[in-house]
Design a protein around this motif. Structure first.
Motif, short mmCIF file in Angstrom:
data_model
loop_
_atom_site.label_atom_id
_atom_site.label_comp_id
_atom_site.label_asym_id
_atom_site.label_seq_id
_atom_site.Cartn_x
_atom_site.Cartn_y
_atom_site.Cartn_z
N LEU A 80 -5.07 3.65 1.97
CA LEU A 80 -6.01 3.96 2.99
C LEU A 80 -7.29 3.61 2.66
CD1 LEU A 80 -5.01 8.08 3.31
CD2 LEU A 80 -4.10 5.95 4.58
N ARG A 81 -7.63 2.85 1.53
CA ARG A 81 -8.84 2.41 1.15
C ARG A 81 -9.35 1.45 2.29
NH1 ARG A 81 -5.70 -0.28 -2.18
NH2 ARG A 81 -5.50 -2.48 -2.19
N GLN A 82 -8.34 0.62 3.04
CA GLN A 82 -8.76 -0.09 4.01
C GLN A 82 -9.32 0.32 5.30
OE1 GLN A 82 -5.48 -2.46 5.41
NE2 GLN A 82 -4.10 -0.88 4.93
N PHE A 83 -8.96 1.73 5.43
CA PHE A 83 -9.69 2.55 6.70
C PHE A 83 -11.03 2.79 6.41
CE2 PHE A 83 -4.95 2.51 6.61
CZ PHE A 83 -4.49 2.08 7.90
N LYS A 84 -11.39 2.81 5.52
CA LYS A 84 -12.75 3.27 5.26
C LYS A 84 -13.78 2.61 5.83
CE LYS A 84 -11.50 5.30 0.53
NZ LYS A 84 -11.74 5.33 -0.60
N ASN A 85 -14.99 3.32 6.52
CA ASN A 85 -15.87 2.69 6.93
C ASN A 85 -15.65 1.62 8.24
OD1 ASN A 85 -17.73 4.21 5.20
ND2 ASN A 85 -17.48 2.49 3.90
N GLN A 86 -14.52 1.93 8.93
CA GLN A 86 -13.99 1.02 9.95
C GLN A 86 -14.20 1.83 11.29
OE1 GLN A 86 -13.46 -2.04 9.60
NE2 GLN A 86 -13.01 -2.18 7.56
N PRO A 87 -14.48 0.97 12.35
CA PRO A 87 -14.54 1.60 13.68
C PRO A 87 -13.12 2.10 14.06
CG PRO A 87 -14.94 -0.61 13.87
CD PRO A 87 -15.09 -0.35 12.42
N PRO A 88 -13.26 3.10 15.29
CA PRO A 88 -11.79 3.77 15.46
C PRO A 88 -10.73 2.42 15.99
CG PRO A 88 -13.45 4.89 16.41
CD PRO A 88 -14.25 3.96 15.79
N VAL B 76 -5.85 -0.90 14.73
CA VAL B 76 -5.11 -2.06 14.63
C VAL B 76 -4.47 -2.33 12.95
CG1 VAL B 76 -5.66 -4.67 14.41
CG2 VAL B 76 -6.63 -3.35 16.09
N LEU B 77 -5.42 -1.85 12.05
CA LEU B 77 -5.15 -1.82 10.64
C LEU B 77 -3.77 -0.88 10.60
CD1 LEU B 77 -8.52 -1.54 8.77
CD2 LEU B 77 -6.95 -3.50 8.93
N GLY B 78 -3.91 0.25 11.41
CA GLY B 78 -2.75 1.24 11.16
C GLY B 78 -1.38 0.47 11.77
N LEU B 79 -1.58 -0.02 12.88
CA LEU B 79 -0.39 -0.70 13.53
C LEU B 79 -0.01 -1.50 12.62
CD1 LEU B 79 1.11 -0.77 16.26
CD2 LEU B 79 -0.37 -2.57 16.88
N GLN B 80 -0.90 -2.54 11.93
CA GLN B 80 -0.48 -3.68 10.98
C GLN B 80 0.22 -3.05 9.76
OE1 GLN B 80 -4.13 -5.86 10.29
NE2 GLN B 80 -4.05 -7.08 11.92
N TYR B 81 -0.08 -1.92 9.21
CA TYR B 81 0.34 -1.29 8.31
C TYR B 81 1.98 -0.76 8.39
CZ TYR B 81 1.05 1.89 4.05
OH TYR B 81 1.58 2.54 3.03
N VAL B 82 1.90 -0.31 9.57
CA VAL B 82 3.49 0.19 9.93
C VAL B 82 4.39 -1.00 10.28
CG1 VAL B 82 4.63 1.74 11.47
CG2 VAL B 82 2.54 2.58 10.60
N PHE B 83 3.75 -2.06 11.14
CA PHE B 83 4.55 -3.29 11.27
C PHE B 83 3.89 -4.20 11.10
CE2 PHE B 83 5.00 0.25 14.76
CZ PHE B 83 6.22 0.23 14.53
N PRO B 84 4.12 -4.69 9.75
CA PRO B 84 3.36 -5.92 9.13
C PRO B 84 3.77 -7.21 10.05
CG PRO B 84 4.80 -4.61 7.36
CD PRO B 84 5.23 -4.19 8.77
N ILE B 85 4.63 -7.12 10.73
CA ILE B 85 4.84 -8.44 11.86
C ILE B 85 3.36 -8.76 12.67
CG2 ILE B 85 5.79 -7.17 13.88
CD1 ILE B 85 7.41 -9.64 14.16
N PHE B 86 2.54 -7.54 12.72
CA PHE B 86 1.63 -7.82 13.52
C PHE B 86 0.18 -8.30 12.69
CE2 PHE B 86 3.52 -4.48 16.21
CZ PHE B 86 3.56 -5.04 17.53
N GLU B 87 0.81 -8.26 11.21
CA GLU B 87 -0.46 -8.82 10.28
C GLU B 87 -0.27 -10.38 10.27
OE1 GLU B 87 -1.79 -8.26 5.68
OE2 GLU B 87 -0.30 -6.86 6.67
#
Length: 663
Positions: free
Chosen positions: A52-60, A65-76
């Motif tokens: 979860l550290r990558q979500f810190k201090n990020q706009p909604p 987008v980061l959450g989507l990439q975390y669950v579905f790495p193909i978007f990364e």
């Protein structure tokens, strides 16, 4: 073991203690609220990678987008995908499809399922994994060991020949529970459970399972119609040799010829890695050649069984076929959990191995979720258990795959086969499928790894052979339970019987090491230095108390026989004691009392933060005395030597205070 910082605190020749940081004492950690301490402990246990550290201090929007990439790495990695990557993935995907098609058909027969299910299972699950998986090299499909486990465990409750429809539905249900179990481990971050399958356990289990699979294929090689459902070697060989009059020489000759061809192809591919495609294409060419041979010679009429009709079309829905009947529920849950664990252990190990070669990281918990979701989706689309088989992944890696798109290409190739080419497999002889399975399984018998275990660690070798013997001579479940049981017993032994060693001073240094390891070490006159090499818990506190007393007895006996300076101090090096519980605190208190009764002094060196915190809360620090707790073994020895040469042998609190003031 001595502390690496000891050289920072030199001792003079006349044993006067001079420490550059002698004013520094072992600090007591600042108090933390219980809730915060518990949160930190749970976070380290379940989130050691801190996803979860990558979500810190990020706009909604960025968090989404980061959450989507975390669950579905193909978007990364998808936005960075290039045409050059696609060319490599296209070649790799077609190559592994040529291996997946014959293997899928073969492994489905191994699970007592219709051959078409092997193709179904190579279509939907790879698509799911390509979207959710984090490995670039893992090739998804059915696995031999999982297929054998499915067939063995479900056959105990339903006979596949007598009631094939019910058996098929139970296979889908077991796959559903396997996926649910795998996904749950990933979601709740319980992946450390799989770590109890040690390397030695996996080597032995895989070798034993591969041996059992090879023995089971004697039915196809010899063309036998009736064969035992047991997997142990005694039952299998009894079934083989009691039916000698039913052996079909035509089938045996054909099987041996194709087995020789497959092993020869593998031999050349190993000798020249650039020719990996020869071994990869060998199963498909075997199927093609075998089918042509049977068609031209009508061998199916002369004792060579063939696959027969395969239904054309892609996966039909099977969600309504899941069977949650209470009569069969325990068997399907048990099968799902056991096969799910084995699939995870093999798939994650394979994925991490190839990730290491390409220097990238895969998330074990993500992999578990991906495996779980592809098996849940597979159970609803006429698939059975899938994972990341080593043979297919190795071919994918050697073929130069760049991303998980190779799985998509393979799935499309299988889809085309299902829609157009299934009638061509009508004349495929079953003996060829048996040869393909045997050739694949021989690669899982890693005797070199077993020999390496023997040379490095005899107990690991025992665990390995226990798994192997248990699988081969009993059954797969017993072999697995036996190996895991021995591994857990070893962990418990390490906890319950930790090592304690005597430390000595290496000449001309301020370093202290194990006297058995470094034979040139010198004893410190009047001082016994003991190192405890494990955390102190309720399971080992009694043993450590007795062991420390025995070390003191042995040292006093040695001193009496040698006429050296009488023992005055016992130093416990606690560098390796990462934690301690209340039983451990009580043990140290008892050791302090024992040492006091003997007229000795207990000294602690380098206790960790958690140990200091608990000793402080329990008032043990006051009992031992803050002035007798040091940062390093070197400081502790220096303090003892100072007292031995400036004070009377038996010190009271006045001498301790005098030493403290001098420091």
């Amino acid at each position: 073991m001595g502390n690496a910082d000891d050289h920072m605190y030199p001792l003079s020749n006349d044993y006067n203690f001079h420490a550059t940081s002698a004013n520094q004492r072992v600090a007591i950690p600042p108090p933390q609220p219980f809730v915060k301490s518990l949160r930190n402990t749970l976070k380290e246990t379940f989130f050691p990678d801190d996803p979860l550290r990558q979500f810190k201090n990020q706009p909604p929007k960025k968090k989404f987008v980061l959450g989507l990439q975390y669950v579905f790495p193909i978007f990364e990695w998808g936005p960075r995908y290039t045409l050059d990557f696609f060319k490599s993935d296209l070649i790799a995907g077609i190559t592994i499809a040529s291996l997946a098609i014959p293997q899928g058909i073969s492994y489905a027969k191994l699970a007592n399922l219709p051959p078409i299910l092997g193709l179904y299972s190579s279509f939907v699950p790879p698509l799911i994994y390509a979207i959710m998986g984090s490995s670039r090299d893992l090739a998804v499909g059915t696995v031999a060991v999982g297929s054998l486990l499915t067939g063995t465990m479900l056959s105990k409750v339903v006979n596949a020949n007598e009631d094939p429809k019910l058996y098929l539905h139970l296979a889908f249900t077991a796959t559903f529970f396997a996926g649910l179990f795998e996904a749950s481990l990933g979601i709740f971050r319980l992946g450390f459970i799989v770590d109890f399958l040690s390397h030695a356990t996996i080597v032995g289990f895989m070798g034993g399972a591969a041996t059992v699979v090879c023995l089971q294929q004697l039915k196809g090689i010899l063309g036998l119609d009736h064969f035992t459902h047991e997997t142990d070697i005694i039952s299998v060989m009894t079934s083989v040799f009691t039916q000698i009059h039913q052996w079909k020489w035509e089938s045996a000759v054909l099987g041996c010829v194709f087995l020789f061809y497959l092993l020869l192809a593998r031999f050349f591919s190993k000798r020249k890695p650039k020719l990996f495609w020869i071994s990869a294409m060998a199963p498909l060419t075997s199927v093609i050649l075998g089918s042509i041979l049977v068609y031209l010679t009508h061998a199916e009429k002369h004792g060579v069984p063939v696959i027969g009709h395969l239904k054309r079309g892609i996966n039909p829905a099977s969600i309504m076929d899941l069977n949650f009947n209470s009569q069969y529920l325990p068997a399907t849950i048990k099968t799902g959990i056991v096969t799910g664990i084995i699939a995870l252990a093999e798939g994650i190990a394979v994925g991490r191995s190839f990730a290491m070669f390409k220097n990238y990281h895969i998330d074990g918990n993500k992999e578990m979720i991906a495996f779980g979701m592809m098996n849940i989706a597979g159970s609803c689309t006429s698939c059975y258990l899938t994972a990341g088989p080593f043979s297919r992944s190795a071919v994918n890696f050697n073929a130069g795959c760049k991303t998980a798109v190779s799985n998509i290409v393979m799935a499309i190739a299988v889809m085309i086969t299902l829609l157009v080419l299934t009638p061509l497999f009508h004349y495929t002889p079953l003996v060829v499928l048996s040869s393909i399975i045997i050739a694949a399984m021989l690669g899982l018998i890693d005797y070199e790894a077993a020999i390496h275990l023997w040379h490095v660690d005899k107990f690991d070798f025992l665990v390995c052979m226990s798994a192997f013997v248990g699988v081969v001579f009993a059954n797969i479940e017993i072999g697995l339970v036996l190996a895991i049981g021995l591994s857990i017993m070893r962990v418990l032994l390490f906890v319950a019987r930790p090592r304690t060693v005597v430390l000595g001073n290496i000449p001309d240094t301020k370093v202290y090491r194990n006297v058995d390891h470094y034979t040139n070490t010198n004893n410190v006159p009047g001082v016994l230095i003991l190192e405890i090499e494990a955390p102190i818990y309720f399971a080992n506190s009694s043993y450590l108390r007795e062991r420390i007393s025995r070390w003191i007895d042995d040292e006093e006996d040695r001193i009496k026989s040698s006429g050296e300076t009488s023992l005055q101090y016992v130093i416990l090096d606690m560098s390796a004691v990462g934690n301690i519980d209340t039983s451990g605190i009580s043990m140290l208190d008892e050791v302090k009392k024992v040492v006091d009764r003997r007229g000795l002094k207990l000294v602690l060196a380098n206790p960790g933060a958690e140990v200091m915190k608990k000793m402080n809360k329990s008032k043990l620090l006051e009992t031992i005395g803050h002035e007798w707790i040091f940062l390093t073994v070197g400081e502790a020895v220096g303090a003892c030597n100072y007292m031995l040469h400036t004070c009377k042998p038996k010190m009271g609190s006045g001498e301790s205070e005098k030493y403290s003031n001098n420091v």
